[in-house]
Scaffold this motif. Structure first.
Motif, PDB file in Angstrom:
ATOM      1  N   TRP A 135       0.800  -1.224   0.000  1.00  0.00           N
ATOM      2  CA  TRP A 135       0.000   0.000   0.000  1.00  0.00           C
ATOM      3  C   TRP A 135       0.835   1.277   0.000  1.00  0.00           C
ATOM      4  O   TRP A 135       0.438   2.262  -0.620  1.00  0.00           O
ATOM      5  CB  TRP A 135      -0.944   0.015   1.208  1.00  0.00           C
ATOM      6  CG  TRP A 135      -1.915   1.150   1.161  1.00  0.00           C
ATOM      7  CD1 TRP A 135      -3.086   1.210   0.448  1.00  0.00           C
ATOM      8  CD2 TRP A 135      -1.799   2.413   1.836  1.00  0.00           C
ATOM      9  NE1 TRP A 135      -3.706   2.427   0.645  1.00  0.00           N
ATOM     10  CE2 TRP A 135      -2.936   3.186   1.492  1.00  0.00           C
ATOM     11  CE3 TRP A 135      -0.849   2.954   2.696  1.00  0.00           C
ATOM     12  CZ2 TRP A 135      -3.140   4.470   1.986  1.00  0.00           C
ATOM     13  CZ3 TRP A 135      -1.051   4.242   3.182  1.00  0.00           C
ATOM     14  CH2 TRP A 135      -2.185   4.986   2.831  1.00  0.00           C
ATOM     15  N   THR A 138       1.628   1.939  -3.753  1.00  0.00           N
ATOM     16  CA  THR A 138       0.585   1.928  -4.784  1.00  0.00           C
ATOM     17  C   THR A 138      -0.305   3.142  -4.556  1.00  0.00           C
ATOM     18  O   THR A 138      -0.134   3.869  -3.579  1.00  0.00           O
ATOM     19  CB  THR A 138      -0.267   0.653  -4.700  1.00  0.00           C
ATOM     20  OG1 THR A 138      -1.029   0.680  -3.468  1.00  0.00           O
ATOM     21  CG2 THR A 138       0.594  -0.601  -4.739  1.00  0.00           C
ATOM     22  N   ALA A 144      -1.068  -5.484  -5.500  1.00  0.00           N
ATOM     23  CA  ALA A 144      -1.317  -5.131  -6.900  1.00  0.00           C
ATOM     24  C   ALA A 144      -1.598  -6.333  -7.782  1.00  0.00           C
ATOM     25  O   ALA A 144      -2.002  -6.173  -8.935  1.00  0.00           O
ATOM     26  CB  ALA A 144      -0.117  -4.360  -7.454  1.00  0.00           C
ATOM     27  N   TYR A 150       1.628   0.690 -10.275  1.00  0.00           N
ATOM     28  CA  TYR A 150       2.448   1.318  -9.233  1.00  0.00           C
ATOM     29  C   TYR A 150       3.846   1.667  -9.742  1.00  0.00           C
ATOM     30  O   TYR A 150       4.561   2.469  -9.121  1.00  0.00           O
ATOM     31  CB  TYR A 150       2.552   0.404  -8.006  1.00  0.00           C
ATOM     32  CG  TYR A 150       3.351  -0.853  -8.222  1.00  0.00           C
ATOM     33  CD1 TYR A 150       4.698  -0.907  -7.885  1.00  0.00           C
ATOM     34  CD2 TYR A 150       2.776  -2.002  -8.761  1.00  0.00           C
ATOM     35  CE1 TYR A 150       5.451  -2.047  -8.080  1.00  0.00           C
ATOM     36  CE2 TYR A 150       3.517  -3.156  -8.959  1.00  0.00           C
ATOM     37  CZ  TYR A 150       4.847  -3.180  -8.622  1.00  0.00           C
ATOM     38  OH  TYR A 150       5.590  -4.308  -8.819  1.00  0.00           O
ATOM     39  N   CYS A 154      -0.177   5.040 -11.167  1.00  0.00           N
ATOM     40  CA  CYS A 154      -1.493   4.443 -10.937  1.00  0.00           C
ATOM     41  C   CYS A 154      -2.566   5.188 -11.728  1.00  0.00           C
ATOM     42  O   CYS A 154      -2.324   6.189 -12.374  1.00  0.00           O
ATOM     43  CB  CYS A 154      -1.830   4.394  -9.451  1.00  0.00           C
ATOM     44  SG  CYS A 154      -0.889   3.131  -8.566  1.00  0.00           S
ATOM     45  N   CYS A 157      -7.624   2.035 -12.114  1.00  0.00           N
ATOM     46  CA  CYS A 157      -7.446   0.951 -11.149  1.00  0.00           C
ATOM     47  C   CYS A 157      -8.455  -0.169 -11.389  1.00  0.00           C
ATOM     48  O   CYS A 157      -9.652   0.081 -11.536  1.00  0.00           O
ATOM     49  CB  CYS A 157      -7.596   1.496  -9.730  1.00  0.00           C
ATOM     50  SG  CYS A 157      -7.402   0.252  -8.445  1.00  0.00           S
ATOM     51  N   SER A 168      -7.408   6.209  -7.485  1.00  0.00           N
ATOM     52  CA  SER A 168      -6.072   5.648  -7.240  1.00  0.00           C
ATOM     53  C   SER A 168      -4.986   6.631  -7.665  1.00  0.00           C
ATOM     54  O   SER A 168      -3.956   6.773  -6.993  1.00  0.00           O
ATOM     55  CB  SER A 168      -5.902   4.313  -7.980  1.00  0.00           C
ATOM     56  OG  SER A 168      -5.832   4.494  -9.383  1.00  0.00           O
ATOM     57  N   TRP A 172      -2.346   8.570  -5.227  1.00  0.00           N
ATOM     58  CA  TRP A 172      -0.928   8.431  -5.588  1.00  0.00           C
ATOM     59  C   TRP A 172      -0.248   9.807  -5.555  1.00  0.00           C
ATOM     60  O   TRP A 172       0.853   9.954  -5.013  1.00  0.00           O
ATOM     61  CB  TRP A 172      -0.794   7.810  -6.978  1.00  0.00           C
ATOM     62  CG  TRP A 172       0.616   7.468  -7.350  1.00  0.00           C
ATOM     63  CD1 TRP A 172       1.236   6.259  -7.249  1.00  0.00           C
ATOM     64  CD2 TRP A 172       1.610   8.373  -7.892  1.00  0.00           C
ATOM     65  NE1 TRP A 172       2.541   6.341  -7.675  1.00  0.00           N
ATOM     66  CE2 TRP A 172       2.802   7.630  -8.066  1.00  0.00           C
ATOM     67  CE3 TRP A 172       1.603   9.711  -8.221  1.00  0.00           C
ATOM     68  CZ2 TRP A 172       3.960   8.192  -8.582  1.00  0.00           C
ATOM     69  CZ3 TRP A 172       2.774  10.285  -8.729  1.00  0.00           C
ATOM     70  CH2 TRP A 172       3.934   9.518  -8.908  1.00  0.00           C
ATOM     71  N   SER A 200       8.837   0.734  -7.797  1.00  0.00           N
ATOM     72  CA  SER A 200       7.710   1.669  -7.867  1.00  0.00           C
ATOM     73  C   SER A 200       8.179   3.088  -8.120  1.00  0.00           C
ATOM     74  O   SER A 200       9.298   3.461  -7.756  1.00  0.00           O
ATOM     75  CB  SER A 200       6.908   1.618  -6.563  1.00  0.00           C
ATOM     76  OG  SER A 200       7.616   2.257  -5.512  1.00  0.00           O
TER      77      SER A 200
END
Length: 406
Positions: A135, A138, A144, A150, A154, A157, A168, A172, A200
């Motif tokens: 989390w 992302t 995911a 990610y 994002c 979603c 999302s 982000w 990421s």
């Protein structure tokens, strides 16, 4: 050294249990740690409950309502995502104010909002964020699965009925702003999770290191007398959760029953945990018993001690606590390797890792484990070295001292 640890719960879920263990371990080995939670489920004096009842309910239901509205009034996937849009006030909590350092653990579902996390960061104290899932890096999902959104910013979603600039993506952007203005130090519980974090867009430039969950190995003692291990055990909070891959375990056990009837005659499969689909095990040809959840730790330890193999067919695990528990009590771990299982299992030495989503290879690995001569003492020692409370506490204290000197 005073440390404030923040987690949504102290007893509900794997992250909560491991965070409580970490708090206890820190307090036993050189620090004064206090865990702050939304709802206290234990009598542990190192755990304190924060926030009023109305404040907590308002934060929880407001966040879920916003997700519901952004998902086209659909309840589907409502608890597979979190936005940290709402939470309780903690920056001015006495424990937080008196702390030398702060450890954020699993803080979703009404514990902390992103805005409150930013307020905590602005206190200037070292902040360590302990990641139990994906989390932190992302937009809104905890895992995911096969999505690589990610790795970018994002959006669109799969857990929402959204578009490119959906919820999302908006969350982000909020996380990106907070991280770019802060000195948060991230800790992943496994090398797999660290690899995902560094891939990421949010965390590739941030400090991330691996410190596994603390485990009370001293509470898991091997039986003094050699006993027959005639069980294979699989343990999960909810066994038929999609991510647990129960279907692969069933397929593997059916292959064993057909190709190795002598194993099916000698061993019993034990499933520990909730199964909501009552028909899930109907096609199983291997002798089995489903116990449901077992809250009595002594009873669960006894089952591990009677087991030759502890099995996991999870499609991914950030670490895999049941494998550690089984290994600590002499059961050989067998698992797929998509996740932190590789931090637990040295393939062929302290367990076996099967080809991903390959039931036949999973069955072969169970056979290898049952035919191997891996000693329970070897398994126990491996867990002791990697996951003992003392070693993990010292790693955190060392990290905090380093951050305090900066």
């Amino acid at each position: 050294m005073k440390i404030a640890v923040i987690c949504t719960s102290d007893t509900i879920g794997g992250a909560a249990i491991s965070t409580t263990r970490l708090t206890n371990a820190l307090s036993k080995h050189g620090a004064e740690a206090q865990l702050i939670v939304l709802k206290k489920g234990s009598k542990n004096l190192r755990v304190e409950e924060a926030g009023g009842d109305f404040e907590k309910k308002l934060a929880f239901y407001t966040e879920r309502l916003k997700i519901y509205l952004n998902n086209g009034f659909s309840r589907k996937n409502l608890f597979k995502v979190s936005t940290a849009s709402d939470g309780i006030k903690l920056a001015d909590n006495p424990t937080v104010k008196e702390a030398d350092a702060i450890i954020l653990s699993w803080i979703n579902q009404g514990m902390l909002s992103l805005a409150e996390i930013q307020r905590i960061i602005k206190t200037g104290k070292p902040v360590i964020w302990l990641m139990h899932d994906m989390w932190c890096f992302t937009g809104i999902c905890h895992h995911a699965f096969g999505c690589d959104g990610y790795k970018h910013e994002c959006g669109e979603c799969k857990f929402l009925k959204g578009k490119k600039n959906d919820l999302s993506h908006k969350v982000w952007l909020k996380k990106n702003k907070i991280y770019s203005d802060s000195k948060i130090h991230f800790v992943a519980v496994s090398n797999w999770l660290k690899e995902k974090a560094l891939a990421s867009e949010l965390l590739r430039e941030m400090p991330v290191e691996v410190i596994p969950n603390a485990f009370p190995v001293e509470e898991y003692t091997l039986p003094e007398t050699v006993r027959e291990r005639n069980k294979i055990i699989m343990v999960a909070e909810r066994l038929d959760d999609t991510v647990k891959g129960l279907g692969y375990a069933i397929e593997a056990l059916n292959i064993l029953a057909e190709k190795h009837p002598e194993i099916a005659q000698k061993y019993e499969m034990v499933f520990v945990g909730e199964i909501r689909d009552n028909t899930a095990l109907n096609i199983l040809k291997f002798p089995y018993k489903a116990t449901g959840r077992i809250s009595n730790s002594k009873k669960l330890k006894e089952l591990y001690s009677q087991s030759a193999v502890v099995l996991s067919s999870s499609l991914y695990e950030t670490l895999g606590g049941t494998l550690i528990e089984g290994q600590a009590l002499g059961a050989i771990p067998v698992s797929f390797g998509e996740g932190g299982q590789r931090d637990i299992i040295e393939d062929g030495k302290t367990g076996y890792i099967a080809k991903y989503k390959d039931s036949a290879d999973l069955a072969d690995c169970i056979v290898k484990a049952l035919e191997s001569h891996i000693e329970p003492k070897t398994l126990h020692s491996s867990v002791l070295i990697k996951f003992s409370e003392e070693n993990i506490a010292k790693a955190y204290i060392s990290l905090i001292n380093k951050l305090l000197r900066k």
